[in-house]
Design a protein around this motif. Structure first.
Motif, PDB file in Angstrom:
ATOM      1  N   ALA A  81       0.945  -1.143  -0.175  1.00 53.43           N
ATOM      2  CA  ALA A  81      -0.170  -0.109   0.066  1.00 53.43           C
ATOM      3  C   ALA A  81       0.919   1.591  -0.661  1.00 53.43           C
ATOM      4  O   ALA A  81       1.759   1.211   0.558  1.00 53.43           O
ATOM      5  CB  ALA A  81      -1.029  -0.282   1.292  1.00 53.43           C
ATOM      6  N   ASP A  82       0.505   2.006  -0.757  1.00 54.85           N
ATOM      7  CA  ASP A  82       1.657   3.692  -1.051  1.00 54.85           C
ATOM      8  C   ASP A  82       0.275   4.548   0.283  1.00 54.85           C
ATOM      9  O   ASP A  82      -0.468   4.920   0.185  1.00 54.85           O
ATOM     10  CB  ASP A  82       0.893   3.944  -1.895  1.00 54.85           C
ATOM     11  CG  ASP A  82       2.473   5.234  -2.543  1.00 54.85           C
ATOM     12  OD1 ASP A  82       3.858   4.851  -2.599  1.00 54.85           O
ATOM     13  OD2 ASP A  82       2.170   6.425  -2.294  1.00 54.85           O
ATOM     14  N   ILE A  83       1.664   4.699   0.894  1.00 50.48           N
ATOM     15  CA  ILE A  83       1.054   5.831   1.418  1.00 50.48           C
ATOM     16  C   ILE A  83       2.126   7.368   1.941  1.00 50.48           C
ATOM     17  O   ILE A  83       3.084   7.626   1.311  1.00 50.48           O
ATOM     18  CB  ILE A  83       1.192   5.734   3.098  1.00 50.48           C
ATOM     19  CG1 ILE A  83       0.552   4.593   3.735  1.00 50.48           C
ATOM     20  CG2 ILE A  83       1.093   6.233   3.978  1.00 50.48           C
ATOM     21  CD1 ILE A  83       1.026   3.832   4.758  1.00 50.48           C
ATOM     22  N   GLU A  84       1.599   8.572   1.403  1.00 47.37           N
ATOM     23  CA  GLU A  84       1.956   9.767   1.431  1.00 47.37           C
ATOM     24  C   GLU A  84       1.561  10.388   2.471  1.00 47.37           C
ATOM     25  O   GLU A  84       0.697  10.752   2.738  1.00 47.37           O
ATOM     26  CB  GLU A  84       1.288  10.405   0.008  1.00 47.37           C
ATOM     27  CG  GLU A  84       1.624  11.665  -0.538  1.00 47.37           C
ATOM     28  CD  GLU A  84       1.412  12.147  -1.840  1.00 47.37           C
ATOM     29  OE1 GLU A  84       1.734  12.688  -3.217  1.00 47.37           O
ATOM     30  OE2 GLU A  84       0.460  12.987  -1.092  1.00 47.37           O
ATOM     31  N   ILE A  85       2.732  11.159   3.090  1.00 45.77           N
ATOM     32  CA  ILE A  85       2.995  11.949   3.997  1.00 45.77           C
ATOM     33  C   ILE A  85       3.609  13.627   3.360  1.00 45.77           C
ATOM     34  O   ILE A  85       4.643  13.610   2.475  1.00 45.77           O
ATOM     35  CB  ILE A  85       4.029  11.505   4.922  1.00 45.77           C
ATOM     36  CG1 ILE A  85       3.522  10.700   5.900  1.00 45.77           C
ATOM     37  CG2 ILE A  85       4.063  12.849   5.649  1.00 45.77           C
ATOM     38  CD1 ILE A  85       4.442   9.517   6.023  1.00 45.77           C
ATOM     39  N   ASP A  86       2.767  15.250   3.371  1.00 47.21           N
ATOM     40  CA  ASP A  86       2.538  15.716   2.474  1.00 47.21           C
ATOM     41  C   ASP A  86       2.087  16.959   3.639  1.00 47.21           C
ATOM     42  O   ASP A  86       2.194  16.811   5.042  1.00 47.21           O
ATOM     43  CB  ASP A  86       1.954  16.320   1.342  1.00 47.21           C
ATOM     44  CG  ASP A  86       0.555  16.014   0.989  1.00 47.21           C
ATOM     45  OD1 ASP A  86       0.124  16.035   1.854  1.00 47.21           O
ATOM     46  OD2 ASP A  86      -0.411  15.036   0.145  1.00 47.21           O
ATOM     47  N   PRO A  87       2.710  18.577   2.960  1.00 47.99           N
ATOM     48  CA  PRO A  87       1.942  19.693   3.495  1.00 47.99           C
ATOM     49  C   PRO A  87       0.657  18.877   4.199  1.00 47.99           C
ATOM     50  O   PRO A  87       0.319  19.780   5.308  1.00 47.99           O
ATOM     51  CB  PRO A  87       2.901  20.351   3.168  1.00 47.99           C
ATOM     52  CG  PRO A  87       3.619  20.000   2.119  1.00 47.99           C
ATOM     53  CD  PRO A  87       3.380  19.089   1.783  1.00 47.99           C
ATOM     54  N   GLN A  88      -0.071  18.665   3.324  1.00 48.75           N
ATOM     55  CA  GLN A  88      -1.576  18.222   3.981  1.00 48.75           C
ATOM     56  C   GLN A  88      -2.682  17.211   5.369  1.00 48.75           C
ATOM     57  O   GLN A  88      -3.097  17.641   6.139  1.00 48.75           O
ATOM     58  CB  GLN A  88      -2.575  17.951   2.929  1.00 48.75           C
ATOM     59  CG  GLN A  88      -2.760  19.134   1.722  1.00 48.75           C
ATOM     60  CD  GLN A  88      -3.263  19.009   0.501  1.00 48.75           C
ATOM     61  OE1 GLN A  88      -4.623  18.737   1.004  1.00 48.75           O
ATOM     62  NE2 GLN A  88      -2.574  18.990  -0.213  1.00 48.75           N
ATOM     63  N   GLY A  89      -1.226  16.525   5.152  1.00 49.91           N
ATOM     64  CA  GLY A  89      -1.095  14.903   6.132  1.00 49.91           C
ATOM     65  C   GLY A  89      -1.011  14.345   5.469  1.00 49.91           C
ATOM     66  O   GLY A  89       0.433  14.258   4.630  1.00 49.91           O
ATOM     67  N   VAL A  90      -1.423  12.898   6.166  1.00 48.10           N
ATOM     68  CA  VAL A  90      -0.955  11.545   5.682  1.00 48.10           C
ATOM     69  C   VAL A  90      -2.289  10.919   5.227  1.00 48.10           C
ATOM     70  O   VAL A  90      -3.477  11.448   5.531  1.00 48.10           O
ATOM     71  CB  VAL A  90      -0.058  10.745   6.817  1.00 48.10           C
ATOM     72  CG1 VAL A  90      -1.913  10.733   8.103  1.00 48.10           C
ATOM     73  CG2 VAL A  90      -0.201   9.609   6.526  1.00 48.10           C
ATOM     74  N   ARG A  91      -1.872  10.207   3.762  1.00 44.36           N
ATOM     75  CA  ARG A  91      -3.068   9.488   2.695  1.00 44.36           C
ATOM     76  C   ARG A  91      -2.326   8.243   2.923  1.00 44.36           C
ATOM     77  O   ARG A  91      -1.592   8.000   2.137  1.00 44.36           O
ATOM     78  CB  ARG A  91      -3.491  10.183   2.278  1.00 44.36           C
ATOM     79  CG  ARG A  91      -3.442  10.915   1.277  1.00 44.36           C
ATOM     80  CD  ARG A  91      -3.522  11.828   0.126  1.00 44.36           C
ATOM     81  NE  ARG A  91      -2.317  12.113  -0.560  1.00 44.36           N
ATOM     82  CZ  ARG A  91      -3.066  12.324  -2.328  1.00 44.36           C
ATOM     83  NH1 ARG A  91      -4.524  11.954  -2.743  1.00 44.36           N
ATOM     84  NH2 ARG A  91      -2.387  12.466  -3.451  1.00 44.36           N
ATOM     85  N   PHE A  92      -3.805   7.856   2.522  1.00 44.98           N
ATOM     86  CA  PHE A  92      -3.328   6.366   1.068  1.00 44.98           C
ATOM     87  C   PHE A  92      -3.864   6.727   0.087  1.00 44.98           C
ATOM     88  O   PHE A  92      -4.573   7.201  -0.462  1.00 44.98           O
ATOM     89  CB  PHE A  92      -4.292   5.698   1.887  1.00 44.98           C
ATOM     90  CG  PHE A  92      -4.236   4.066   2.771  1.00 44.98           C
ATOM     91  CD1 PHE A  92      -4.167   4.801   4.083  1.00 44.98           C
ATOM     92  CD2 PHE A  92      -3.668   3.194   2.147  1.00 44.98           C
ATOM     93  CE1 PHE A  92      -3.746   3.412   5.114  1.00 44.98           C
ATOM     94  CE2 PHE A  92      -3.111   2.570   3.573  1.00 44.98           C
ATOM     95  CZ  PHE A  92      -3.519   3.016   5.117  1.00 44.98           C
ATOM     96  N   THR A  93      -2.633   6.525  -0.914  1.00 46.92           N
ATOM     97  CA  THR A  93      -2.692   6.886  -2.126  1.00 46.92           C
ATOM     98  C   THR A  93      -2.931   5.576  -3.158  1.00 46.92           C
ATOM     99  O   THR A  93      -3.230   5.633  -4.305  1.00 46.92           O
ATOM    100  CB  THR A  93      -1.250   7.899  -2.644  1.00 46.92           C
ATOM    101  OG1 THR A  93       0.071   6.945  -2.635  1.00 46.92           O
ATOM    102  CG2 THR A  93      -1.256   9.444  -2.165  1.00 46.92           C
ATOM    103  N   ASP A  94      -2.350   4.288  -2.685  1.00 43.85           N
ATOM    104  CA  ASP A  94      -2.869   3.351  -3.071  1.00 43.85           C
ATOM    105  C   ASP A  94      -2.797   1.872  -2.626  1.00 43.85           C
ATOM    106  O   ASP A  94      -2.541   2.373  -1.267  1.00 43.85           O
ATOM    107  CB  ASP A  94      -1.678   2.725  -4.254  1.00 43.85           C
ATOM    108  CG  ASP A  94      -2.546   1.564  -5.431  1.00 43.85           C
ATOM    109  OD1 ASP A  94      -2.993   1.374  -5.529  1.00 43.85           O
ATOM    110  OD2 ASP A  94      -1.217   0.840  -5.990  1.00 43.85           O
TER     111      ASP A  94
END
Lengths: 138, 181
Positions: A81-94
Protein backbone atom coordinates in the motif's frame (compact mmCIF):
# COMPACT_ATOMS: atom_id res chain seq x y z
CA UNK A 1 -59.06 -2.34 16.85
CA UNK A 2 -58.86 0.37 14.23
CA UNK A 3 -56.56 3.29 14.96
CA UNK A 4 -58.06 6.68 15.49
CA UNK A 5 -56.08 9.86 14.87
CA UNK A 6 -55.38 10.10 18.62
CA UNK A 7 -54.17 6.52 19.01
CA UNK A 8 -52.37 6.33 15.64
CA UNK A 9 -48.67 5.57 16.02
CA UNK A 10 -46.54 8.68 15.75
CA UNK A 11 -42.86 8.50 14.87
CA UNK A 12 -42.25 11.81 16.60
CA UNK A 13 -43.66 10.42 19.84
CA UNK A 14 -41.62 7.25 19.47
CA UNK A 15 -38.44 9.30 19.06
CA UNK A 16 -38.95 10.61 22.59
CA UNK A 17 -38.59 7.05 23.93
CA UNK A 18 -39.75 5.74 27.31
CA UNK A 19 -38.35 7.00 30.64
CA UNK A 20 -36.07 3.94 30.99
CA UNK A 21 -34.83 4.48 27.41
CA UNK A 22 -34.05 8.13 28.10
CA UNK A 23 -32.12 7.17 31.23
CA UNK A 24 -30.08 4.66 29.21
CA UNK A 25 -29.44 7.29 26.53
CA UNK A 26 -28.21 9.76 29.12
CA UNK A 27 -25.91 7.12 30.65
CA UNK A 28 -24.62 6.10 27.22
CA UNK A 29 -23.89 9.71 26.21
CA UNK A 30 -22.11 10.34 29.50
CA UNK A 31 -20.02 7.20 29.00
CA UNK A 32 -19.13 8.18 25.45
CA UNK A 33 -18.19 11.68 26.59
CA UNK A 34 -15.94 10.24 29.29
CA UNK A 35 -14.37 7.81 26.81
CA UNK A 36 -13.74 10.68 24.36
CA UNK A 37 -12.19 12.80 27.08
CA UNK A 38 -9.92 9.96 28.27
CA UNK A 39 -8.68 9.15 24.77
CA UNK A 40 -7.86 12.75 23.94
CA UNK A 41 -6.44 13.59 27.36
CA UNK A 42 -3.98 10.73 26.99
CA UNK A 43 -2.90 11.75 23.50
CA UNK A 44 0.25 13.75 24.11
CA UNK A 45 0.67 17.12 22.47
CA UNK A 46 3.85 18.30 20.84
CA UNK A 47 5.03 17.61 17.33
CA UNK A 48 2.73 15.15 15.61
CA UNK A 49 4.30 12.11 14.01
CA UNK A 50 2.94 9.49 11.68
CA UNK A 51 3.31 5.87 12.73
CA UNK A 52 2.66 3.13 10.17
CA UNK A 53 1.96 -0.40 11.40
CA UNK A 54 1.35 -3.80 9.89
CA UNK A 55 -0.34 -5.87 12.57
CA UNK A 56 1.89 -5.62 15.63
CA UNK A 57 4.92 -4.42 13.68
CA UNK A 58 5.89 -0.78 13.50
CA UNK A 59 7.00 -0.24 9.89
CA UNK A 60 7.94 3.44 9.94
CA UNK A 61 7.68 6.72 11.77
CA UNK A 62 7.82 10.16 10.15
CA UNK A 63 7.21 13.71 11.33
CA UNK A 64 3.78 14.72 10.05
CA UNK A 65 4.67 18.03 8.49
CA UNK A 66 7.02 16.99 5.72
CA UNK A 67 8.09 19.85 3.49
CA UNK A 68 8.24 17.58 0.47
CA UNK A 69 5.94 14.62 -0.11
CA UNK A 70 7.25 11.36 1.28
CA UNK A 71 5.97 8.06 -0.10
CA UNK A 72 6.18 4.92 2.00
CA UNK A 73 5.33 1.49 0.65
CA UNK A 74 3.76 -0.55 3.45
CA UNK A 75 3.67 -4.27 2.79
CA UNK A 76 0.40 -5.69 4.09
CA UNK A 77 -1.26 -9.10 3.95
CA UNK A 78 -2.75 -8.38 0.51
CA UNK A 79 0.23 -6.53 -0.96
CA UNK A 80 1.94 -3.14 -0.93
CA UNK A 81 0.00 0.00 0.00
CA UNK A 82 1.35 3.46 -0.82
CA UNK A 83 1.16 6.04 1.97
CA UNK A 84 1.95 9.67 1.26
CA UNK A 85 2.95 12.27 3.84
CA UNK A 86 2.80 15.80 2.49
CA UNK A 87 2.13 19.30 3.84
CA UNK A 88 -1.63 18.55 3.96
CA UNK A 89 -1.19 15.48 6.17
CA UNK A 90 -1.06 11.75 5.58
CA UNK A 91 -3.16 9.59 3.28
CA UNK A 92 -3.32 6.29 1.46
CA UNK A 93 -2.74 6.84 -2.27
CA UNK A 94 -2.85 3.18 -3.30
CA UNK A 95 -4.00 -0.04 -1.68
CA UNK A 96 -4.65 -3.58 -2.90
CA UNK A 97 -7.77 -3.94 -0.73
CA UNK A 98 -11.19 -4.43 -2.31
CA UNK A 99 -13.20 -1.63 -0.75
CA UNK A 100 -10.59 1.21 -0.96
CA UNK A 101 -12.13 2.83 2.11
CA UNK A 102 -8.60 3.66 3.27
CA UNK A 103 -8.01 5.73 0.12
CA UNK A 104 -11.42 7.37 0.35
CA UNK A 105 -10.61 8.45 3.93
CA UNK A 106 -8.39 11.15 2.37
CA UNK A 107 -5.93 13.29 4.29
CA UNK A 108 -5.61 13.15 8.07
CA UNK A 109 -3.61 15.77 9.93
CA UNK A 110 -4.59 15.96 13.63
CA UNK A 111 -3.11 14.12 16.58
CA UNK A 112 -5.39 11.16 17.27
CA UNK A 113 -6.43 10.69 13.65
CA UNK A 114 -6.24 7.13 12.39
CA UNK A 115 -6.63 5.49 8.99
CA UNK A 116 -7.06 1.73 9.09
CA UNK A 117 -7.02 -0.69 6.18
CA UNK A 118 -8.45 -3.76 7.90
CA UNK A 119 -8.21 -6.25 5.00
CA UNK A 120 -4.52 -5.40 4.47
CA UNK A 121 -3.90 -5.04 8.24
CA UNK A 122 -2.22 -1.62 7.84
CA UNK A 123 -2.79 1.14 10.36
CA UNK A 124 -1.66 4.75 10.04
CA UNK A 125 -1.92 6.72 13.28
CA UNK A 126 -0.96 10.31 14.07
CA UNK A 127 0.54 10.36 17.55
CA UNK A 128 1.89 13.11 19.73
CA UNK A 129 5.55 13.21 20.61
CA UNK A 130 4.92 10.89 23.55
CA UNK A 131 2.35 8.27 22.73
CA UNK A 132 -0.13 7.40 25.40
CA UNK A 133 -0.79 3.91 24.02
CA UNK A 134 2.65 2.40 24.19
CA UNK A 135 1.93 -1.30 24.00
CA UNK A 136 3.56 -1.68 20.61
CA UNK A 137 5.89 -4.57 19.88
CA UNK A 138 8.63 -2.94 17.85
CA UNK B 1 -50.76 -50.99 -3.20
CA UNK B 2 -51.43 -48.43 -0.49
CA UNK B 3 -50.88 -44.74 -1.08
CA UNK B 4 -48.01 -43.17 0.91
CA UNK B 5 -49.20 -41.47 4.05
CA UNK B 6 -49.48 -37.73 3.64
CA UNK B 7 -47.83 -35.92 6.55
CA UNK B 8 -50.24 -33.77 8.49
CA UNK B 9 -50.39 -30.19 7.34
CA UNK B 10 -48.69 -27.78 9.79
CA UNK B 11 -51.09 -25.48 11.61
CA UNK B 12 -51.86 -22.27 9.75
CA UNK B 13 -50.50 -20.15 12.59
CA UNK B 14 -47.10 -21.87 12.30
CA UNK B 15 -46.99 -21.35 8.52
CA UNK B 16 -47.95 -17.70 8.98
CA UNK B 17 -45.21 -17.26 11.56
CA UNK B 18 -42.61 -18.78 9.22
CA UNK B 19 -43.80 -16.59 6.36
CA UNK B 20 -43.52 -13.48 8.55
CA UNK B 21 -39.99 -14.49 9.64
CA UNK B 22 -38.97 -15.02 6.02
CA UNK B 23 -40.44 -11.64 5.07
CA UNK B 24 -38.41 -9.96 7.83
CA UNK B 25 -35.28 -11.85 6.74
CA UNK B 26 -35.76 -10.78 3.12
CA UNK B 27 -36.14 -7.16 4.17
CA UNK B 28 -33.14 -7.40 6.50
CA UNK B 29 -30.89 -8.87 3.79
CA UNK B 30 -32.07 -6.21 1.33
CA UNK B 31 -31.30 -3.42 3.82
CA UNK B 32 -27.92 -5.02 4.63
CA UNK B 33 -27.02 -4.98 0.91
CA UNK B 34 -28.33 -1.43 0.50
CA UNK B 35 -26.21 -0.17 3.39
CA UNK B 36 -23.12 -1.86 1.96
CA UNK B 37 -23.71 0.03 -1.29
CA UNK B 38 -24.00 3.44 0.39
CA UNK B 39 -20.96 5.58 -0.36
CA UNK B 40 -18.52 7.02 2.12
CA UNK B 41 -19.55 5.22 5.28
CA UNK B 42 -16.55 2.89 5.47
CA UNK B 43 -16.38 -0.55 7.02
CA UNK B 44 -16.93 0.77 10.55
CA UNK B 45 -20.17 2.59 10.40
CA UNK B 46 -23.52 1.63 8.95
CA UNK B 47 -26.90 3.15 9.82
CA UNK B 48 -28.03 -0.30 11.02
CA UNK B 49 -31.43 -0.23 9.32
CA UNK B 50 -31.34 -4.03 9.05
CA UNK B 51 -31.44 -4.07 12.83
CA UNK B 52 -34.99 -2.66 12.69
CA UNK B 53 -36.03 -6.07 11.34
CA UNK B 54 -34.25 -7.81 14.24
CA UNK B 55 -36.17 -5.64 16.69
CA UNK B 56 -39.46 -6.47 14.94
CA UNK B 57 -38.62 -10.19 15.15
CA UNK B 58 -37.70 -9.82 18.82
CA UNK B 59 -40.95 -8.12 19.80
CA UNK B 60 -43.28 -10.02 17.45
CA UNK B 61 -41.76 -13.52 17.53
CA UNK B 62 -39.41 -13.79 20.49
CA UNK B 63 -35.68 -14.07 21.18
CA UNK B 64 -34.97 -17.30 19.28
CA UNK B 65 -36.49 -15.97 16.07
CA UNK B 66 -34.58 -12.69 16.49
CA UNK B 67 -31.22 -14.37 17.02
CA UNK B 68 -31.79 -16.73 14.06
CA UNK B 69 -32.63 -13.67 11.96
CA UNK B 70 -29.35 -11.95 12.96
CA UNK B 71 -27.21 -14.95 11.97
CA UNK B 72 -29.10 -15.62 8.73
CA UNK B 73 -29.05 -11.95 7.74
CA UNK B 74 -25.29 -11.56 8.20
CA UNK B 75 -24.48 -14.80 6.31
CA UNK B 76 -26.91 -14.19 3.42
CA UNK B 77 -26.09 -10.48 3.23
CA UNK B 78 -22.36 -11.20 3.03
CA UNK B 79 -22.93 -13.86 0.37
CA UNK B 80 -25.02 -11.38 -1.61
CA UNK B 81 -22.48 -8.54 -1.52
CA UNK B 82 -19.46 -10.84 -1.92
CA UNK B 83 -17.78 -10.37 1.45
CA UNK B 84 -18.34 -13.87 2.89
CA UNK B 85 -15.38 -14.93 5.11
CA UNK B 86 -13.52 -11.62 4.53
CA UNK B 87 -12.46 -9.34 7.43
CA UNK B 88 -15.59 -7.26 6.75
CA UNK B 89 -17.71 -10.38 7.29
CA UNK B 90 -15.89 -11.23 10.52
CA UNK B 91 -16.43 -7.66 11.80
CA UNK B 92 -20.06 -7.74 10.76
CA UNK B 93 -20.70 -11.15 12.36
CA UNK B 94 -18.97 -10.23 15.62
CA UNK B 95 -20.91 -6.97 15.81
CA UNK B 96 -24.24 -8.57 14.94
CA UNK B 97 -23.84 -11.44 17.43
CA UNK B 98 -22.87 -9.03 20.21
CA UNK B 99 -25.74 -6.70 19.35
CA UNK B 100 -28.18 -9.62 19.21
CA UNK B 101 -27.08 -11.00 22.57
CA UNK B 102 -27.18 -7.58 24.26
CA UNK B 103 -30.60 -6.72 22.82
CA UNK B 104 -32.13 -10.02 23.92
CA UNK B 105 -30.67 -9.65 27.41
CA UNK B 106 -31.73 -6.00 27.68
CA UNK B 107 -35.31 -6.70 26.56
CA UNK B 108 -35.57 -9.49 29.13
CA UNK B 109 -33.71 -7.99 32.09
CA UNK B 110 -34.18 -4.20 32.11
CA UNK B 111 -37.60 -3.22 33.45
CA UNK B 112 -39.48 -0.57 31.49
CA UNK B 113 -37.10 -0.60 28.52
CA UNK B 114 -38.58 0.00 25.07
CA UNK B 115 -37.35 -0.64 21.53
CA UNK B 116 -35.36 2.63 21.51
CA UNK B 117 -33.36 1.61 24.57
CA UNK B 118 -32.89 -1.95 23.34
CA UNK B 119 -31.71 -0.69 19.95
CA UNK B 120 -29.38 1.88 21.56
CA UNK B 121 -27.65 -0.82 23.62
CA UNK B 122 -27.48 -3.11 20.59
CA UNK B 123 -25.86 -0.42 18.45
CA UNK B 124 -23.23 0.33 21.12
CA UNK B 125 -22.50 -3.39 21.57
CA UNK B 126 -22.18 -3.77 17.80
CA UNK B 127 -19.60 -1.00 17.56
CA UNK B 128 -17.59 -2.15 20.59
CA UNK B 129 -17.51 -5.76 19.36
CA UNK B 130 -16.27 -4.62 15.95
CA UNK B 131 -13.38 -2.73 17.52
CA UNK B 132 -12.40 -5.54 19.86
CA UNK B 133 -12.49 -8.01 16.96
CA UNK B 134 -10.40 -5.81 14.69
CA UNK B 135 -7.88 -5.08 17.43
CA UNK B 136 -7.63 -8.77 18.36
CA UNK B 137 -7.50 -10.28 14.87
CA UNK B 138 -6.38 -7.73 12.29
CA UNK B 139 -4.83 -4.43 13.32
CA UNK B 140 -3.47 -5.38 16.75
CA UNK B 141 -2.68 -1.79 17.74
CA UNK B 142 -4.42 0.01 20.62
CA UNK B 143 -4.25 3.21 18.51
CA UNK B 144 -7.29 1.86 16.65
CA UNK B 145 -9.36 2.92 19.67
CA UNK B 146 -8.71 6.60 18.81
CA UNK B 147 -11.59 6.10 16.35
CA UNK B 148 -13.98 4.66 18.91
CA UNK B 149 -15.59 7.68 20.69
CA UNK B 150 -16.98 9.48 17.61
CA UNK B 151 -18.20 6.21 16.13
CA UNK B 152 -19.88 5.26 19.41
CA UNK B 153 -21.68 8.60 19.33
CA UNK B 154 -22.91 7.95 15.79
CA UNK B 155 -23.95 4.44 16.81
CA UNK B 156 -25.94 5.84 19.76
CA UNK B 157 -27.79 8.30 17.51
CA UNK B 158 -28.62 5.78 14.79
CA UNK B 159 -29.44 3.07 17.34
CA UNK B 160 -31.95 5.38 19.01
CA UNK B 161 -33.57 6.40 15.70
CA UNK B 162 -33.78 2.78 14.52
CA UNK B 163 -35.37 1.77 17.82
CA UNK B 164 -37.97 4.52 17.50
CA UNK B 165 -38.64 3.44 13.92
CA UNK B 166 -39.08 -0.18 15.04
CA UNK B 167 -41.46 0.95 17.83
CA UNK B 168 -43.51 2.89 15.27
CA UNK B 169 -43.65 -0.10 12.91
CA UNK B 170 -44.60 -2.43 15.76
CA UNK B 171 -47.59 -0.26 16.64
CA UNK B 172 -48.61 -0.06 12.99
CA UNK B 173 -48.28 -3.85 12.50
CA UNK B 174 -50.21 -4.62 15.70
CA UNK B 175 -52.95 -2.19 14.69
CA UNK B 176 -53.24 -3.92 11.30
CA UNK B 177 -53.39 -7.36 12.93
CA UNK B 178 -56.25 -6.29 15.13
CA UNK B 179 -58.09 -4.30 12.46
CA UNK B 180 -61.37 -5.84 11.25
CA UNK B 181 -61.06 -7.55 7.82
Amino acid sequence: MATTPDSAPSLKRKLAGRPADRLLLALALAGIGLCWHLVHARLAGGEPEVAIYHGQTLLARYPLHARRPIHFEAMGDLGPADIEIDPQGVRFTDSPCHGKNCIRAGHRHRIGDVIACVPNRILVAINGAHRAFDAVAE
Amino acid sequence: MTAPAIPPRPPLAELQRKAEWMALLTLAVGLHALEAALPGLGPWFKPGLANVMTLLALYLMGPRAAFALVVARVALGAALIGTLFTPTFVMSLAGALAAGAVMLAAARLIPGIGPAGVSLLGALAHMLAQFVTVEALFIQQPAIYYLLPPLLLLAAVTGWINGALADYLLDALRARRHAPA
